[in-house]
Design an enzyme around this catalytic site. Structure first.
Site, PDB file in Angstrom:
ATOM      1  N   TYR A  74       5.832  -8.757   8.474  1.00 19.85           N
ATOM      2  CA  TYR A  74       5.736  -7.279   8.817  1.00 19.85           C
ATOM      3  C   TYR A  74       5.926  -6.694  10.367  1.00 19.85           C
ATOM      4  CZ  TYR A  74       2.587  -7.822   4.992  1.00 19.85           C
ATOM      5  OH  TYR A  74       2.619  -7.828   3.273  1.00 19.85           O
TER       6      TYR A  74
ATOM      7  N   ARG B  58      -4.128  -3.991   7.562  1.00 17.55           N
ATOM      8  CA  ARG B  58      -4.852  -2.808   7.708  1.00 17.55           C
ATOM      9  C   ARG B  58      -6.824  -4.096   8.133  1.00 17.55           C
ATOM     10  NH1 ARG B  58      -6.947  -0.574   3.619  1.00 17.55           N
ATOM     11  NH2 ARG B  58      -5.396  -2.155   2.153  1.00 17.55           N
TER      12      ARG B  58
ATOM     13  N   ASP C 109       0.909  -1.209   0.608  1.00 17.20           N
ATOM     14  CA  ASP C 109       0.186   0.297  -0.006  1.00 17.20           C
ATOM     15  C   ASP C 109       0.796   1.509  -0.497  1.00 17.20           C
ATOM     16  OD1 ASP C 109      -2.324  -2.119   0.094  1.00 17.20           O
ATOM     17  OD2 ASP C 109      -2.366  -1.499   2.598  1.00 17.20           O
TER      18      ASP C 109
ATOM     19  N   ASP D  34      -6.741   2.067   8.045  1.00 15.76           N
ATOM     20  CA  ASP D  34      -5.098   3.365   8.310  1.00 15.76           C
ATOM     21  C   ASP D  34      -5.677   4.940   8.688  1.00 15.76           C
ATOM     22  OD1 ASP D  34      -5.600   3.709   5.539  1.00 15.76           O
ATOM     23  OD2 ASP D  34      -4.032   2.546   4.889  1.00 15.76           O
TER      24      ASP D  34
END
Length: 274
Positions: A83, A189, A55, A97
């Site tokens: 992540y 997310r 993203d 987000d």
């Protein structure tokens, strides 16, 4: 006594046309396609693609494949990903987000560290997850984020993913830092949304860094400045594209980040075309 050899290590030799797997550290606010386009034009690569989208509000490891190595894209995409990042408890947003403003606030101060850590257990292993409406998932032939950005609604189908590790590395309410190892197709997310829902206080993602894909590590990735340093000399007689024309294409690349750009200091915009 022998002296250490202080000669600088030679720059890596790449053969992009034959095929390379190039690791790049994607900057904040750049789309994955921004990076592909910049690298393609800077290094004059004819055939290039990326192995797994990030993203615009995420940073970290983006893998580019060139030449014959583009045949390995599906194989690389299928590998486990890792992540790190930050959840903000007590607030929700439509995009899960920072792309969209806070739409609800709930109390969180009553939560104990034990309760917060215990909530991770229900997300380990094979779970069902619903991707965000603000995502590239296709709905009736259209990207879901296109529907979302014009205020529309769409039914997003849930899917099964696997989270192998979900570790909380810092709790400083309202912020919670995490590290996650997961399968292809996992939306961090959505994990932020679901984690906040499990705690009863809501949450959204405020920072995301992809640190690993399979055995490929962010620590080995090139910055965009390092990519620029690999630029081959311009062929004699070839004119440079006017800078004004290159800049005119930048705003469209940043579509959907109006709220973030208006409320946060961002990194530099995608560099102009080579």
């Amino acid at each position: 006594m022998e002296h250490a050899d202080l000669t600088p290590a030679p720059a890596p030799a790449f053969d992009f046309e034959a095929g390379e797997v190039l690791l790049v550290d994607k900057p904040l606010t750049w789309s994955s396609f921004d990076v592909v386009r910049k690298v393609k034009n800077t290094l004059r690569i004819k055939k290039i693609g990326h192995a797994g989208t990030l993203d615009p509000l995420a940073t970290g490891l983006l893998i580019l494949c060139t030449g014959k190595k583009t045949k390995e894209i599906d194989q690389i995409q299928a590998q486990e990903k890792e992540y790190t990042g930050t959840f903000r408890l007590g607030q929700t947003t439509a995009s899960f987000d920072l792309e969209t403003p806070v739409d609800a606030e709930l109390p969180y101060a009553h939560l104990t560290e034990e309760e917060i850590r215990a909530a991770t257990a229900q997300f380990l292993g094979l779970i069902t997850q619903t991707p965000p409406l603000f995502s590239a998932v296709k709905v009736n032939g259209e990207r879901a984020y296109e529907v979302a950005r014009r205020g529309g609604e769409a039914e997003i189908k849930s899917k099964q993913i696997t989270i192998r590790e979900f570790e909380l590395t810092r709790i400083a309410l309202p912020e919670v830092d995490f590290r996650v190892s997961c399968t292809k197709g996992t939306y961090i997310r959505s994990l932020a949304r679901d984690f906040g829902a499990a705690l009863g206080c809501g949450a959204h993602l405020t920072k995301l860094v992809r640190t690993r894909i399979g055995e490929y590590q962010l620590a080995d990735a090139l910055t965009m400045q390092a990519v620029e340093a690999l630029r081959p000399p311009r062929p004699e007689g070839e004119a440079e594209q006017p800078r004004r024309q290159r800049r005119e294409r930048l705003p469209e690349r940043r579509a959907g980040l109006e709220y973030f750009n208006a409320t946060h200091a961002t990194s530099e915009s995608p560099a102009s075309e080579a």
